[in-house]
Design a protein around this motif. Structure first.
Motif, PDB file in Angstrom:
ATOM      1  N   ALA A   1      44.913 -24.243 -68.775  1.00  0.00           N
ATOM      2  CA  ALA A   1      44.861 -25.541 -68.066  1.00  0.00           C
ATOM      3  C   ALA A   1      44.039 -25.453 -66.775  1.00  0.00           C
ATOM      4  O   ALA A   1      43.667 -26.482 -66.215  1.00  0.00           O
ATOM      5  N   ARG A   2      43.761 -24.232 -66.316  1.00  0.00           N
ATOM      6  CA  ARG A   2      42.932 -24.112 -65.092  1.00  0.00           C
ATOM      7  C   ARG A   2      41.579 -24.752 -65.343  1.00  0.00           C
ATOM      8  O   ARG A   2      40.986 -24.559 -66.411  1.00  0.00           O
ATOM      9  N   PRO A   3      41.080 -25.542 -64.373  1.00  0.00           N
ATOM     10  CA  PRO A   3      39.801 -26.222 -64.595  1.00  0.00           C
ATOM     11  C   PRO A   3      38.696 -25.221 -64.969  1.00  0.00           C
ATOM     12  O   PRO A   3      38.665 -24.108 -64.460  1.00  0.00           O
ATOM     13  N   ALA A   4      37.837 -25.634 -65.872  1.00  0.00           N
ATOM     14  CA  ALA A   4      36.717 -24.768 -66.283  1.00  0.00           C
ATOM     15  C   ALA A   4      35.419 -25.535 -66.046  1.00  0.00           C
ATOM     16  O   ALA A   4      35.420 -26.767 -65.992  1.00  0.00           O
ATOM     17  N   ARG A   5      34.335 -24.780 -65.932  1.00  0.00           N
ATOM     18  CA  ARG A   5      33.039 -25.423 -65.702  1.00  0.00           C
ATOM     19  C   ARG A   5      32.252 -25.482 -66.997  1.00  0.00           C
ATOM     20  O   ARG A   5      32.118 -24.484 -67.696  1.00  0.00           O
TER      21      ARG A   5
ATOM     22  N   VAL B   1      35.905 -29.414 -66.328  1.00  0.00           N
ATOM     23  CA  VAL B   1      36.749 -30.016 -67.366  1.00  0.00           C
ATOM     24  C   VAL B   1      38.103 -29.320 -67.358  1.00  0.00           C
ATOM     25  O   VAL B   1      38.217 -28.170 -66.942  1.00  0.00           O
ATOM     26  N   GLN B   2      39.088 -30.060 -67.792  1.00  0.00           N
ATOM     27  CA  GLN B   2      40.418 -29.474 -67.871  1.00  0.00           C
ATOM     28  C   GLN B   2      40.905 -29.598 -69.304  1.00  0.00           C
ATOM     29  O   GLN B   2      40.921 -30.692 -69.867  1.00  0.00           O
ATOM     30  N   LEU B   3      41.245 -28.453 -69.872  1.00  0.00           N
ATOM     31  CA  LEU B   3      41.681 -28.474 -71.271  1.00  0.00           C
ATOM     32  C   LEU B   3      43.201 -28.501 -71.336  1.00  0.00           C
ATOM     33  O   LEU B   3      43.879 -27.899 -70.504  1.00  0.00           O
ATOM     34  N   ARG B   4      43.673 -29.202 -72.361  1.00  0.00           N
ATOM     35  CA  ARG B   4      45.124 -29.159 -72.625  1.00  0.00           C
ATOM     36  C   ARG B   4      45.301 -28.484 -73.980  1.00  0.00           C
ATOM     37  O   ARG B   4      44.457 -28.638 -74.862  1.00  0.00           O
ATOM     38  N   ILE B   5      46.394 -27.746 -74.102  1.00  0.00           N
ATOM     39  CA  ILE B   5      46.629 -27.116 -75.397  1.00  0.00           C
ATOM     40  C   ILE B   5      48.042 -27.415 -75.876  1.00  0.00           C
ATOM     41  O   ILE B   5      48.902 -27.801 -75.093  1.00  0.00           O
ATOM     42  N   SER B   6      48.253 -27.242 -77.146  1.00  0.00           N
ATOM     43  CA  SER B   6      49.599 -27.338 -77.711  1.00  0.00           C
ATOM     44  C   SER B   6      49.897 -25.985 -78.344  1.00  0.00           C
ATOM     45  O   SER B   6      49.053 -25.435 -79.051  1.00  0.00           O
TER      46      SER B   6
END
Ligand code: C2E
Ligand code: CA
Length: 767
Positions: free
Chosen positions: A447-451, A457-462
């Motif tokens: 979830a840490r912001p990535a470039r 961008v910020q990814l969410r995962i399940s």
């Protein structure tokens, strides 16, 4: 690692290398025996005939000679000092005896025997020493025996040329035997090495074999020593050495390589101080650069030398050996790469699905039984990243996710990429609590912001967790982790879900449906059907409503009521809505192109959830532009729930309307709103729900509601479309009540694009 087993082990059926110098050894043994017999026989004369000092000299000379030959035979070499000792002993025996000719057999015995040792120069020196011994005897014998110079000494001088011939012939003979034997032994080393290399691809083992082979070559050439150095520019790093280089340091100065290569093919060049010091004696040196091996820096050199020079065949053997070893290394690198590729995912470097399955199977089969947990990790909405940034940046992000996943898990856990944006982790020895801790760590790491492409961008995962339990096989465990992961996706309040038998098994069907639905648009399983909106007299088609269908591979054509609510819950509605919008505009643009006089409006149903972000507005604007579609001819139908959604959603509704798009309220009358609340929204069309229309012809209440909606809508400047027109009676009544448009089975049931196109051509038939 990295070993392949040959069908048969060649070293078992191929004979071992020939024992060292077999023929030469036999010859030496024979020569030394004959020389010693000659010595004993030659001494018989002096021993029986002389007494006193001459006897002592003869015995001492004989003993010295015998000892020198025995030592020479034992050590397999003859030093210069031994030749000198031989010459002196010959003088002692020759001068002591009554008959100096007794030394003739000894000289020839010594020449033959000694010619088996040393270089040609040594043979010349030896012959010179023995000749000097003869001359000394000729000079000294008359003096010690107080006699005049007898004629019998003449043969001693005459024998010198024969001695020279004997020395040369003996040496040549020995050289030929030596060469033949060396060639056999060198061949044997190559055959042995080739066979050994066939059964391994392990680099360490190849290296060991290489040095073993070099050791065997060294044993074929007296005094040969070999080193392998790597040219790093500023210095030479010593990577390996054979025996006889004990004083060699770990690095040498680069100019050591000097003119070594020039000496290839010859016996070598002399005067390499640093190398001579390492060898502890003066040697002739040769060196050559070996072929390169992938992934190794600098050039490797094989440098070798021997005091008597390096025979050309030994140099060639080392060259061939270097090539064999390099080939072995290259083979090893390729084998290693292929093994890696077969087990790893090419994009992220994580394990692939096959490795994941193998490792999980091994963990489940472990004895004693250990707990094992599996995490299934799926990136939410990753498709959007690909759509917005392109696949190259999407790939970059996947690599970043893989790195973070790897860092967030424990050292013994196995992380794998098992699909486009799906990852899995095997956690050996982990119970539910541990698995949850790891899963939470993974969630926060990703979830840490990535470039990406200069943007954040910020990814969410399940994440779904399942743990091994009795009676659960690998398929079931993986399935459970998958089910839990889809549970986490559907939940939307928590990113991690642990498989819960009671809850999830009951929902497996639902979760399966959700999973399939999420993939339906990509899998090309969605279709859009069309139903016309006609003028109240039923004469003309003014618009067409797009109605989505899901052609399920097993369950057949599914109507929206069975899956739209599911899609709204899981978020799949976004993708479905976008698909319908583009497909409907594309079909409508096609019908317009066939008959430009036709000014059909296209109605698309939109879920209020699609107004949760700006994505849908952007799609609408792009779609209108792509098809040059007049905005007012796009009618977006919202149900009344849009009125109770967030202020932000209502703001977006205004934004869409601001672009000139027509807004309709669907199923009007069934929901929460009254006509007055419509004022708060940018609505141009009201669609009267089919329940009122269907009842209007049979009961007064429905007719009253229908009439009221039409009248009041008109007063507010909003037009009306009546849905569910099934009969001519319905049509006539609604025409009478003043509805602006009619829709229903009377005109056409929702039909595929092709069928609707044909209907359009033939004209409305529901008058
Ligand atoms: P709706 O917007 O009210 O669509 C009209 C529904 O009434 C259609 O059902 C249509 O087949 C049916 N219908 C049309 N004429 C008659 C008639 O004369 N008599 C009767 N009894 N029924 C008639 P369908 O196609 O099963 O659609 C059901 C609902 O699914 C739609 O209701 C709409 O709310 C939703 N829907 C359909 N496509 C989409 C879509 O692309 N996105 C969204 N968000 N919802 C959609
Ligand atoms: Ca509708």
């Amino acid at each position: 690692m990295g070993r392949v087993t040959a069908a048969r082990t060649p070293s078992r059926w191929w004979p071992a290398p020939a024992p060292r110098d077999e023929i030469l050894d036999v010859t030496r043994r024979l020569f030394v025996a004959l020389a010693l017999i000659s010595l004993v026989l030659s001494l018989l004369g002096p021993v029986v005939t002389v007494r006193g000092l001459p006897l002592l000299a003869a015995v001492a000379g004989g003993a010295t000679l015998g000892l020198s030959w025995a030592l020479g035979y034992r050590h397999g070499r003859a030093l210069v000092r031994m030749d000198l000792v031989d010459a002196l002993a010959l003088v002692a025996i020759g001068v002591a005896g009554p008959d100096p000719e007794v030394i003739l057999p000894l000289v020839f015995a010594a020449l033959w025997f000694r010619s088996l040792y040393g270089s040609s120069r040594r043979v010349v020196l030896r012959t010179a020493l023995y000749s000097a011994a003869m001359v000394s005897i000729i000079v000294l014998w008359p003096m010690t025996h107080h006699k005049a110079w007898p004629l019998s000494l003449a043969p001693l001088a005459a024998i010198v040329p024969t001695m020279i011939i004997t020395g040369i012939v003996g040496h040549r003979l020995a050289e030929a035997i030596r060469q033949r034997e060396r060639a056999t032994m060198l061949d044997a080393v190559h055959i042995w090495l080739g066979a050994e290399l066939l059964r391994t691809t392990d680099a360490t083992e190849i290296r060991t074999l290489g040095w073993e082979a070099i050791g065997r070559i060294c044993r074929c050439v007296p005094g040969l020593r070999v080193m392998k150095v790597r040219d790093l520019g500023a210095a030479l790093e010593v990577e390996g050495r054979s025996e006889g280089l004990d004083r060699l340091s770990d690095s040498l100065s680069p100019h050591v390589l000097g003119n070594l290569q020039d000496a290839v093919g010859g016996p070598g060049t002399r005067g390499h101080r640093e190398l001579d010091e390492a060898a502890g004696e003066r040697c002739a040196w040769v060196g050559f650069a070996t072929p390169t091996v992938p992934h190794r820096r600098g050039t490797a050199w094989l440098v070798f030398g021997a005091p008597d020079g390096v025979p050309a065949d030994a140099g060639r053997a080392l060259d061939g050996l270097a090539n064999q070893i390099v080939l072995g290394y290259r083979n090893s690198v390729v084998h290693h790469d292929l093994t890696r590729q077969a087990a790893h995912d090419g994009l992220t470097g994580l394990a692939n699905r096959a490795t994941f399955t193998a490792v999980l199977a091994a963990a489940l089969a472990a004895e004693p039984v250990e707990p094992v947990a599996v995490l299934f990790v799926d990136l939410d909405d990753f498709k959007d990243v690909n759509d917005v940034f392109g696949h190259r940046h999407g790939d970059e992000l996947l690599r970043e996710v893989a790195t973070r996943l790897d860092a967030a898990t424990r050292p013994d856990d196995l992380c794998a990429r098992i699909g486009g944006d799906e990852f899995a982790v095997v956690l050996p020895g982990a119970d539910v609590t541990t698995a949850r801790v790891v899963a939470d760590r993974v969630v926060s790491a990703i979830a840490r912001p990535a470039r990406v492409d200069g943007q954040v961008v910020q990814l969410r995962i399940s994440v779904g967790i399942a743990t091994a339990a009795a009676g659960v096989d690998i398929e079931e465990l993986v399935h459970r982790a998958d089910v839990a992961m889809y549970g986490a996706k559907a939940d939307r309040t928590s990113s991690v879900q642990v498989f819960d038998g009671a809850r999830d098994e009951g929902n497996v069907a639902r979760l399966e449906l959700e999973r399939e639905l999420a993939l339906a648009a990509h899998a090309g399983q969605l279709e859009v059907h069309y139903q016309p909106v006609v003028t109240p007299d039923g004469e003309r088609c003014t618009a067409v409503e797009a109605l989505v269908r899901w052609r399920h591979p097993e369950r057949g054509l599914q109507h929206p009521d069975t899956f739209i609510p599911v899609a709204e819950r899981t978020g799949a509605i976004g993708g479905i809505g976008t698909y319908v919008l583009w497909q409907a505009c594309a079909d409508a643009a096609r019908w317009r192109a066939l008959d430009p006089s036709r000014t059909l409006a296209v109605h698309v149903n939109v879920s209020a959830l699609q107004l949760d972000d700006d994505a849908f507005i952007d799609e609408v604007i792009r779609c209108l532009r792509v098809f040059s579609w007049p905005p007012e001819k796009l009618v977006l139908e919202f149900t009344e729930t849009v009125m109770i959604s967030s202020p932000a959603a209502i703001e977006r509704l205004f934004a869409i309307s601001g672009h000139g798009v027509t807004i309709a309220i669907d199923n009007f009358g069934t929901g929460y709103s009254s006509l007055t609340t419509l004022r708060a929204l940018p609505v141009q069309i009201v669609k009267i729900d089919k329940s009122f229309v269907l009842g209007a012809t049979v009961n007064r209440e429905d007719r009253a509601v229908t009439e009221a909606i039409i009248t009041m809508a008109h007063q507010m400047g909003v037009s009306t479309i009546a849905e569910g027109v099934e009969t001519h009676e319905h049509r006539r009544l609604l025409h009478e009540l003043g509805a602006d448009g009619l829709q229903g089975y009377l005109f056409l049931e929702p039909a595929s694009a092709g069928e609707f196109g044909s209907w359009l051509e033939s004209g409305p038939a529901g008058r």
